[in-house]
Design a protein around this motif. Sequence first.
Motif, PDB file in Angstrom:
ATOM      1  N   THR A 111      40.021  17.335   8.903  1.00  0.00           N
ATOM      2  CA  THR A 111      40.029  16.045   8.211  1.00  0.00           C
ATOM      3  C   THR A 111      38.716  15.311   8.459  1.00  0.00           C
ATOM      4  OG1 THR A 111      40.874  14.611   9.991  1.00  0.00           O
ATOM      5  CG2 THR A 111      42.508  15.833   8.704  1.00  0.00           C
ATOM      6  N   CYS A 113      37.556  10.973   8.800  1.00  0.00           N
ATOM      7  CA  CYS A 113      38.121   9.823   9.499  1.00  0.00           C
ATOM      8  C   CYS A 113      37.587   8.541   8.876  1.00  0.00           C
ATOM      9  CB  CYS A 113      37.805   9.876  10.987  1.00  0.00           C
ATOM     10  SG  CYS A 113      36.048   9.689  11.364  1.00  0.00           S
ATOM     11  N   LEU A 125      41.848   6.871  12.076  1.00  0.00           N
ATOM     12  CA  LEU A 125      42.264   7.372  10.766  1.00  0.00           C
ATOM     13  C   LEU A 125      43.024   6.266  10.052  1.00  0.00           C
ATOM     14  CD1 LEU A 125      43.695  10.856  11.857  1.00  0.00           C
ATOM     15  CD2 LEU A 125      41.349  10.300  11.235  1.00  0.00           C
ATOM     16  N   GLN A 131      41.312  12.255   4.704  1.00  0.00           N
ATOM     17  CA  GLN A 131      42.144  12.175   5.913  1.00  0.00           C
ATOM     18  C   GLN A 131      43.581  12.630   5.689  1.00  0.00           C
ATOM     19  OE1 GLN A 131      41.504   8.212   7.868  1.00  0.00           O
ATOM     20  NE2 GLN A 131      39.918   8.057   6.294  1.00  0.00           N
ATOM     21  N   THR A 137      47.746  15.307  10.979  1.00  0.00           N
ATOM     22  CA  THR A 137      47.013  15.275  12.245  1.00  0.00           C
ATOM     23  C   THR A 137      47.919  15.150  13.454  1.00  0.00           C
ATOM     24  OG1 THR A 137      46.696  12.886  11.961  1.00  0.00           O
ATOM     25  CG2 THR A 137      44.941  14.328  11.177  1.00  0.00           C
ATOM     26  N   HIS A 143      43.113  19.939  15.908  1.00  0.00           N
ATOM     27  CA  HIS A 143      42.564  19.005  14.924  1.00  0.00           C
ATOM     28  C   HIS A 143      41.044  19.078  14.968  1.00  0.00           C
ATOM     29  CE1 HIS A 143      42.215  14.537  13.434  1.00  0.00           C
ATOM     30  NE2 HIS A 143      41.761  15.407  12.553  1.00  0.00           N
ATOM     31  N   CYS A 145      38.013  17.160  13.426  1.00  0.00           N
ATOM     32  CA  CYS A 145      37.735  15.905  12.739  1.00  0.00           C
ATOM     33  C   CYS A 145      36.233  15.764  12.516  1.00  0.00           C
ATOM     34  CB  CYS A 145      38.259  14.720  13.551  1.00  0.00           C
ATOM     35  SG  CYS A 145      38.105  13.138  12.697  1.00  0.00           S
TER      36      CYS A 145
END
Length: 204
Positions: A111, A113, A125, A131, A137, A143, A145
């Motif tokens: 993802t 953020c 987030l 996201q 998440t 994860h 990010c």
Amino acid sequence: MSDARAVVLGRIRAALGTDTPAAVPVPRDYERQPSTGSGDVERFAETVADYRAQVHRVRPDEAATTIGALVSGIAVMPADLPPDWVSGIRTVVDEPPVGLDVLDSVDAVVTGCALGIAATGTIVLDAGAAQGRRALTLVPDHHICVIRADQIVDTVPQAFAALDPSRPLTFISGPSATSDIELQRVEGVHGPRTLDVVIVGAGR
């Protein structure tokens, strides 16, 4: 009321007295303005690492290679994640939303953020661009990010000044962990056991 309890409460009342305590001034002169330009990227990288997250500082053209090296199998991603971030990676797109069984079976989630806070090493987030929904998440064990250098602010008040309080905000400081039982740190209790933070555009 038992006699013992009455005695204890009576002693507390006597100790407190009847006068209203004087108000204690609380300073509120926080630096609330969003920082101009990028926040302190070096400090952000250090504080994120202090929480046992892995930090990767890359150029924009290195993001896909870095993320690809971190994914050992299949990654789930929000539908609006930039496709060049996951070039060459086997992915499951969360559109329509996949079931919890799928989220539990993938190797990682990738993802973006909303922003990062240098002072605390926190990623925020808000279910915005790149996201996805909150479950993405929370369920996968890994994860990844991605955060751009220009998304980093220096302080928590700056972060709140830049965030929309009406959005669903999730604050992440390192992998999910707790030390509730005999002060023994256990990771992966209520979220990902592993957190990789890829800082794009900040050099190495």
